[in-house]
Design a protein around this motif. Sequence first.
Motif, short mmCIF file in Angstrom:
data_model
loop_
_atom_site.label_atom_id
_atom_site.label_comp_id
_atom_site.label_asym_id
_atom_site.label_seq_id
_atom_site.Cartn_x
_atom_site.Cartn_y
_atom_site.Cartn_z
N PRO A 1 -69.44 1.39 13.57
CA PRO A 1 -68.11 2.03 13.81
C PRO A 1 -68.08 2.26 15.55
O PRO A 1 -69.00 3.03 15.86
N SER A 2 -67.21 1.62 16.05
CA SER A 2 -67.09 1.51 17.64
C SER A 2 -65.69 1.84 18.14
O SER A 2 -64.60 1.56 17.44
N ASP A 3 -65.65 2.78 19.16
CA ASP A 3 -64.41 2.60 19.98
C ASP A 3 -64.45 1.67 20.65
O ASP A 3 -65.60 1.07 21.34
N GLU A 4 -63.26 1.03 20.98
CA GLU A 4 -63.37 -0.13 21.95
C GLU A 4 -62.33 0.09 23.25
O GLU A 4 -61.20 0.74 23.15
N ILE A 5 -62.95 -0.22 24.07
CA ILE A 5 -62.44 -0.15 25.71
C ILE A 5 -62.22 -1.70 26.11
O ILE A 5 -63.05 -2.59 26.10
N ARG A 6 -60.90 -1.92 26.38
CA ARG A 6 -60.50 -3.52 27.03
C ARG A 6 -60.04 -3.37 28.44
O ARG A 6 -58.97 -2.47 28.62
N TRP A 7 -60.64 -4.15 29.08
CA TRP A 7 -60.23 -4.45 30.47
C TRP A 7 -59.56 -5.69 30.68
O TRP A 7 -60.01 -6.71 29.92
N THR B 1 -63.93 -6.77 26.77
CA THR B 1 -63.95 -5.50 25.47
C THR B 1 -65.39 -5.08 25.58
O THR B 1 -66.40 -5.92 25.37
N ALA B 2 -65.32 -3.93 25.46
CA ALA B 2 -66.46 -3.19 25.34
C ALA B 2 -66.45 -2.03 23.99
O ALA B 2 -65.46 -1.53 23.80
N CYS B 3 -67.71 -2.09 23.18
CA CYS B 3 -67.51 -1.48 21.98
C CYS B 3 -68.57 -0.29 22.16
O CYS B 3 -69.75 -0.60 22.36
N LEU B 4 -68.13 0.97 21.93
CA LEU B 4 -68.76 2.14 21.97
C LEU B 4 -69.31 2.80 20.75
O LEU B 4 -68.26 3.28 20.16
N PRO B 5 -70.56 2.61 20.29
CA PRO B 5 -70.61 3.23 18.88
C PRO B 5 -70.31 4.62 19.01
O PRO B 5 -70.42 5.40 19.95
N VAL B 6 -69.46 5.04 17.86
CA VAL B 6 -69.12 6.23 17.66
C VAL B 6 -70.00 7.36 17.85
O VAL B 6 -69.69 8.49 18.56
N GLU B 7 -71.27 7.10 17.18
CA GLU B 7 -72.34 8.27 17.09
C GLU B 7 -72.78 8.55 18.54
O GLU B 7 -73.07 9.75 18.53
N ARG C 1 -55.06 -3.51 33.74
CA ARG C 1 -54.89 -2.78 32.63
C ARG C 1 -55.94 -2.30 31.85
O ARG C 1 -56.99 -3.50 31.66
N ILE C 2 -56.17 -1.25 31.56
CA ILE C 2 -57.15 -0.65 30.59
C ILE C 2 -56.74 -0.14 29.37
O ILE C 2 -55.87 0.96 29.59
N SER C 3 -57.14 -0.36 28.27
CA SER C 3 -56.57 -0.05 26.86
C SER C 3 -57.84 0.42 26.00
O SER C 3 -59.08 0.02 26.29
N LEU C 4 -57.62 1.51 25.29
CA LEU C 4 -58.50 2.04 24.61
C LEU C 4 -58.09 2.26 22.75
O LEU C 4 -56.87 2.59 22.62
N ALA C 5 -58.93 1.90 22.08
CA ALA C 5 -58.77 2.00 20.68
C ALA C 5 -59.82 2.82 20.00
O ALA C 5 -60.90 2.54 20.07
N TRP C 6 -59.39 3.53 19.00
CA TRP C 6 -60.48 4.53 18.56
C TRP C 6 -61.02 3.47 17.16
O TRP C 6 -60.04 2.84 16.60
N ALA C 7 -62.19 3.86 16.87
CA ALA C 7 -62.67 3.20 15.58
C ALA C 7 -61.95 3.68 14.31
O ALA C 7 -61.94 4.96 13.98
N PRO C 8 -61.45 2.78 13.52
CA PRO C 8 -60.77 3.24 12.38
C PRO C 8 -61.64 3.95 11.29
O PRO C 8 -60.66 4.90 10.72
N ALA C 9 -62.80 3.71 11.34
CA ALA C 9 -63.52 4.34 10.09
C ALA C 9 -63.87 5.86 10.68
O ALA C 9 -64.09 6.65 9.86
N ALA C 10 -63.82 6.10 11.86
CA ALA C 10 -63.92 7.47 12.52
C ALA C 10 -62.74 8.51 12.62
O ALA C 10 -62.78 9.37 12.74
N GLY C 11 -61.71 7.58 12.95
CA GLY C 11 -60.30 8.40 13.12
C GLY C 11 -60.22 8.88 14.33
O GLY C 11 -60.93 8.34 15.36
#
Length: 429
Positions: free
Chosen positions: A125-131, A206-212, A271-281
């Motif tokens: 489960p990861s938050d995503e940052i897209r450039w 796109t970068a995936c940042l593990p929630v933990e 443009r930089i966008s961010l989306a939270w991991a759906p599993a973590a809320g």
Amino acid sequence: MHRPMDEPADSTIPSGTRPHPSETMTHWPTALPPLGDIPDPARVDPAVLGALLDRHGWHRRGGAAGRYSRWTPPGAAAPSGGTSLLVPDTTAFPDSEDLLGEALTALARSAAPSAREVLVSLAVPSDEIRWWRDVPDGAAGPAGAAGAAGWTAAEQLRAAARQILLAGALAVRARTGFHGARHRRRALATLEGVLVGPAPGGRDLTACLPVETGRAVAVRLCHALHATREAIDFQRATGGMEAFDSAVEAGVSRELTEAVIALVRGSEGTRISLAWAPAAGTPEGCPARPEPVEFSPGDLPALRRAGARYRRDEPAVAVRITGAVVRLRRSGPRGAGTVRLRVLAGAEVPHVRLELDEEAYRIAGHAHLVGLPIRVEGRLESRGGFRRLTRASQVVPVQVDEAERDRLMKSLQENVDYFEEACTGEEPE
């Protein structure tokens, strides 16, 4: 070996050419699971899978209401135009796990780049940052040079993304206008689990940042990037820089302004966008769907002024440092000299340089010969990126037990090449 986060982008070997088990994602620096390994269907939430497919541009094209939905990849005009997934709406039906297993297998075999990103987000489960960078078409150069130009743009995007992530990790460690060398090691350690996708043509990454391990960085960047945008707007509207001062508390720093400059330079807009991991809320204090943040070449003057202001105004810090002497240098057999310490305690920097009078220099030399660290008081100056200690005083050797002394001596011997770097001149930041 893999390139560290802070390695310059003009390295001889482009990081994008390194083989990777997933074939579509490049680890940064942690590897993905081997190709063929997919999440356990019994542990996959259909709602999370659907949210990830929607985020990555897959099209929902009906299905049996209340039982399952059908999804096709981005760009597929109809279910026959590419991979078609049947995703159950819930796990309440007997065939739900089977459908999930088939959908995950189809994703693993799909040629769509987004399919791998979906699997990664399911596995970890990861938050995503897209450039995204609007690179001018003319930047491709003359005929035959488009490939080289594309690689250059991709490297510029990757390097800027590294800088932005590092600025966010530094802001988690401390809220200050200029970090310099402080907190860098721990900030880089925070980013060891970050995964990034390819940057074809230098336009999208796109970068995936593990929630933990990475959620704190994602949250800090969410606040800091929006605060940067607001401070720029205030400066361009009023000419005042006050908004940049208050933005420090949100995580804005010289490191972040320099990273945004690197992202914007040579483009027509970013443009930089961010989306939270759906599993973590959604994390507390953040919007469920953060608005993308955009920057343009017109923002560069304000960013440069802010970066210079942050560096100029950051005060020196009074410290008491314990460190191992790794370099001694003076012009003659007597008098004052320069000492380099590997910091063990007292400051969040790896090394410092300081000038000592003859007596203090003698103490440092003796401590070095017998393998003892020294303790010294002084002011850590921002002028050198917090790598220089001034007004040094109270230089004394620190007694340690035999085991600790052996450890210090072994560390010095193992890193002798590194410690033999010249002590003169400014080190790069």
